[in-house]
Design an enzyme around this catalytic site. Sequence first.
Site, PDB file in Angstrom:
ATOM      1  N   ILE A   1       8.312   7.328  16.539  1.00  0.00           N
ATOM      2  CA  ILE A   1       7.720   8.175  15.540  1.00  0.00           C
ATOM      3  C   ILE A   1       6.731   8.636  15.900  1.00  0.00           C
ATOM      4  CG2 ILE A   1       7.225   7.631  13.002  1.00  0.00           C
ATOM      5  CD1 ILE A   1       9.626   6.507  14.121  1.00  0.00           C
TER       6      ILE A   1
ATOM      7  N   LEU B   1       7.406  19.339   6.816  1.00  0.00           N
ATOM      8  CA  LEU B   1       8.579  19.138   6.445  1.00  0.00           C
ATOM      9  C   LEU B   1       8.545  19.697   5.020  1.00  0.00           C
ATOM     10  CD1 LEU B   1      10.012  17.056   9.384  1.00  0.00           C
ATOM     11  CD2 LEU B   1      10.265  19.757   8.225  1.00  0.00           C
TER      12      LEU B   1
ATOM     13  N   ARG C   1      -8.605  -0.333   4.650  1.00  0.00           N
ATOM     14  CA  ARG C   1      -8.218   0.645   4.304  1.00  0.00           C
ATOM     15  C   ARG C   1      -6.477  -0.150   3.918  1.00  0.00           C
ATOM     16  NH1 ARG C   1      -6.674   4.926   7.638  1.00  0.00           N
ATOM     17  NH2 ARG C   1      -5.061   5.442   5.860  1.00  0.00           N
TER      18      ARG C   1
ATOM     19  N   CYS D   1      -4.785  12.863  13.242  1.00  0.00           N
ATOM     20  CA  CYS D   1      -5.057  11.804  12.739  1.00  0.00           C
ATOM     21  C   CYS D   1      -5.314  11.166  14.012  1.00  0.00           C
ATOM     22  CB  CYS D   1      -5.041  11.276  11.557  1.00  0.00           C
ATOM     23  SG  CYS D   1      -3.260  10.492  12.509  1.00  0.00           S
TER      24      CYS D   1
ATOM     25  N   ASP E   1       4.559   0.641  11.510  1.00  0.00           N
ATOM     26  CA  ASP E   1       3.782   0.123  11.449  1.00  0.00           C
ATOM     27  C   ASP E   1       4.076  -1.541  11.745  1.00  0.00           C
ATOM     28  OD1 ASP E   1       3.343   2.490   9.751  1.00  0.00           O
ATOM     29  OD2 ASP E   1       3.199   1.734   7.899  1.00  0.00           O
TER      30      ASP E   1
ATOM     31  N   ARG F   1       0.180  15.026  13.219  1.00  0.00           N
ATOM     32  CA  ARG F   1       1.626  14.046  12.165  1.00  0.00           C
ATOM     33  C   ARG F   1       1.280  15.756  11.074  1.00  0.00           C
ATOM     34  NH1 ARG F   1      -0.939   8.625   9.723  1.00  0.00           N
ATOM     35  NH2 ARG F   1       1.100   8.524   8.521  1.00  0.00           N
ATOM     36  N   PRO F   2       2.135  16.332  11.522  1.00  0.00           N
ATOM     37  CA  PRO F   2       2.171  18.012  11.003  1.00  0.00           C
ATOM     38  C   PRO F   2       2.819  17.649   9.303  1.00  0.00           C
ATOM     39  CG  PRO F   2       4.204  17.991  12.483  1.00  0.00           C
ATOM     40  CD  PRO F   2       3.425  16.667  12.928  1.00  0.00           C
TER      41      PRO F   2
ATOM     42  N   LYS G   1       1.106  -1.114  -0.117  1.00  0.00           N
ATOM     43  CA  LYS G   1      -0.301   0.198  -0.602  1.00  0.00           C
ATOM     44  C   LYS G   1       0.510   1.034  -0.136  1.00  0.00           C
ATOM     45  CE  LYS G   1      -1.668   1.678   4.453  1.00  0.00           C
ATOM     46  NZ  LYS G   1      -1.768   3.156   3.962  1.00  0.00           N
ATOM     47  N   ASN G   2       2.097   1.090   0.839  1.00  0.00           N
ATOM     48  CA  ASN G   2       2.167   2.777   1.247  1.00  0.00           C
ATOM     49  C   ASN G   2       3.653   2.766  -0.288  1.00  0.00           C
ATOM     50  OD1 ASN G   2       1.266   3.156   3.125  1.00  0.00           O
ATOM     51  ND2 ASN G   2       3.147   2.911   4.944  1.00  0.00           N
TER      52      ASN G   2
HETATM   53  C1  UD1 Z   1       4.301   6.812   6.348  1.00  0.00           C
HETATM   54  C2  UD1 Z   1       3.205   5.773   6.037  1.00  0.00           C
HETATM   55  C3  UD1 Z   1       3.310   5.057   7.566  1.00  0.00           C
HETATM   56  C4  UD1 Z   1       4.637   4.838   8.285  1.00  0.00           C
HETATM   57  C5  UD1 Z   1       4.608   5.928   8.272  1.00  0.00           C
HETATM   58  C6  UD1 Z   1       6.391   6.062   9.276  1.00  0.00           C
HETATM   59  C7  UD1 Z   1       2.588   6.219   3.728  1.00  0.00           C
HETATM   60  C8  UD1 Z   1       1.406   6.390   3.158  1.00  0.00           C
HETATM   61  N1  UD1 Z   1       2.325   5.988   5.258  1.00  0.00           N
HETATM   62  O1  UD1 Z   1       3.525   8.264   6.626  1.00  0.00           O
HETATM   63  O2  UD1 Z   1       2.541   4.499   7.258  1.00  0.00           O
HETATM   64  O3  UD1 Z   1       3.950   4.300   9.248  1.00  0.00           O
HETATM   65  O4  UD1 Z   1       5.724   6.328   6.860  1.00  0.00           O
HETATM   66  O5  UD1 Z   1       7.209   5.157   9.326  1.00  0.00           O
HETATM   67  O6  UD1 Z   1       3.937   5.782   3.252  1.00  0.00           O
HETATM   68  N2  UD1 Z   1       6.540  14.422  10.581  1.00  0.00           N
HETATM   69  C9  UD1 Z   1       7.153  15.857  10.941  1.00  0.00           C
HETATM   70  N3  UD1 Z   1       6.988  16.908   9.892  1.00  0.00           N
HETATM   71  C10 UD1 Z   1       6.836  16.852   8.710  1.00  0.00           C
HETATM   72  C11 UD1 Z   1       6.265  14.963   8.144  1.00  0.00           C
HETATM   73  C12 UD1 Z   1       6.686  13.799   9.374  1.00  0.00           C
HETATM   74  O7  UD1 Z   1       7.119  16.210  12.019  1.00  0.00           O
HETATM   75  O8  UD1 Z   1       6.166  17.686   7.648  1.00  0.00           O
HETATM   76  C13 UD1 Z   1       7.204  14.021  11.658  1.00  0.00           C
HETATM   77  C14 UD1 Z   1       6.023  13.422  12.367  1.00  0.00           C
HETATM   78  O9  UD1 Z   1       4.718  12.920  12.796  1.00  0.00           O
HETATM   79  C15 UD1 Z   1       6.118  11.596  12.579  1.00  0.00           C
HETATM   80  C16 UD1 Z   1       7.313  11.277  11.738  1.00  0.00           C
HETATM   81  O10 UD1 Z   1       8.347  12.476  11.196  1.00  0.00           O
HETATM   82  O11 UD1 Z   1       6.318  12.099  13.794  1.00  0.00           O
HETATM   83  C17 UD1 Z   1       7.763  10.579  10.416  1.00  0.00           C
HETATM   84  O12 UD1 Z   1       6.323  10.527   9.096  1.00  0.00           O
HETATM   85  P1  UD1 Z   1       6.175  10.547   8.740  1.00  0.00           P
HETATM   86  O13 UD1 Z   1       7.736   9.466   8.498  1.00  0.00           O
HETATM   87  O14 UD1 Z   1       6.393  11.932   7.737  1.00  0.00           O
HETATM   88  O15 UD1 Z   1       5.238   9.379   8.136  1.00  0.00           O
HETATM   89  P2  UD1 Z   1       4.128   9.748   6.217  1.00  0.00           P
HETATM   90  O16 UD1 Z   1       4.821   9.406   5.702  1.00  0.00           O
HETATM   91  O17 UD1 Z   1       2.994  10.386   7.176  1.00  0.00           O
END
Ligand code: UD1
Length: 429
Positions: A338, A135, A408, A126, A316, A131-132, A22-23
């Site tokens: 995470i 970045l 999902r 969520c 995950d 989950r901001p 999925k990812n």
């Molecule tokens: C993706 C995966 C999700 C997985 C996660 C971590 C998909 C569709 N989803 O989610 O299943 O659990 O990676 O392996 O691939 N963060 C910030 N600012 C940002 C972006 C992220 O602070 O702009 C933080 C998040 O809150 C979190 C960490 O960085 O604490 C990692 O998040 P991220 O790797 O970005 O997760 P996703 O891409 O949302």
Amino acid sequence: MDRIRIVGGRPLVVTIAVSGAKNATLPLMIASLLTEQTLVLDNVPRLADVALLQRILGNHGVDVMVGGKRPGDSLDAGQTLHVSAARIVDTTAPYELVSKMRASFWVIAPLVARMGEAKVSLPGGCAIGTRPVDLLIMALERLGATIDIDGGYVIARAPNGLRGGEIVFPRVTVGGTHTALMAATLARGTTVIDNAACEPEIVDVANCLNRMGARISGAGGARVVVEGVAKLSGARHAVLPDRIETGTYAMAAAMTGGDLLLAGARPEHLQAALDVLTHAGARIDVSDAGVRITRNGAGLSPVDISTAPFPGFPTDLQAQLMALMTRARGTSRIRETIFENRFMHVQELARLGARIQLDGETAIIEGVERLKGAPVMATDLRASVSLVIAALAAEGETIVNRVYHLDRGFERLEDKLRRCGATIARISA
Ligand code: UD1
């Protein structure tokens, strides 16, 4: 609303075919926005998130044709999608759609790279934390986009196109890395991404983008370099197998005992999880056919782990491991580094008799002799499947409510488990 009924106590045997990830599928579908030619994706899982993204992309004018089933095709073969963004009719992604699936925010990158403008709703919070997307926005700014936030929308503009730049992520982000990669493919000049996510799904997307004519090197490492090109073309790409689905069924087999082959699994994509399972007392054998997991008789040993970006233990699989450890002989510690608040499953596991205490970001799990079936509520994707794993080993009947979370992210979960011996059925509302 559908529910799933499980009666525990049966070992899992023979084979489960692993679906496409999925990812990887979601960012691959989004990458189709970068080209006016058709992107053909094979091994796509049949999931609610894929169908939803199809709708979201449709809103931008993307045509998705799903290849039909041919006689003799097994249910285990993934679907083929022909995704064509020949003409983008709308560069806005509305709140009603983005709030349903966070990853759809990532359309901002290909839209601004190709069209010079994108207006995408902020996804909102969520169940597993704030989950901001700061970045992701920073990455686009580093490539020359100007960003405004107005009325809950992020408006990214680059009327003269993006230009290469240096992006240093202060923390590893999968979505940030996908976004940076997609945007950089069409930027003028060279982009260097430092502290990039190394997840196998990043490599899969980079491989597909390179097939489309992008020039990306170093994907899978912490520094990725992208030489921008003027245009991308169509390509054909098979989605890699789902390492989270693999790890989930491996935990289920370790939980119930039995002998299960996870066909098509790529062990190098979940080595950290397989090492934890070996430590816990399961036997793992790797062959060309996939990953075989056996546990006969012996009890489970407790573990002490922290989640971490790849190649560490994936967040995950945290909930699934916690379910498994509810039956270990001793006390386990699982630290979630995470996502804050990713312990929604704890209260539900407790309903089945688990003994778990939370101390900040650490869960302390005291193994119990037996779990007992009960009605439980699915809260998010991975939490829900942890309840299924616990139920497979619980005495008596468990009813899992709100299974749309499972739909999902897990293809035909109850069918796959039933075929290897579990007593599990969907009760349609
Ligand atoms: C993706 C995966 C999700 C997985 C996660 C971590 C998909 C569709 N989803 O989610 O299943 O659990 O990676 O392996 O691939 N963060 C910030 N600012 C940002 C972006 C992220 O602070 O702009 C933080 C998040 O809150 C979190 C960490 O960085 O604490 C990692 O998040 P991220 O790797 O970005 O997760 P996703 O891409 O949302």
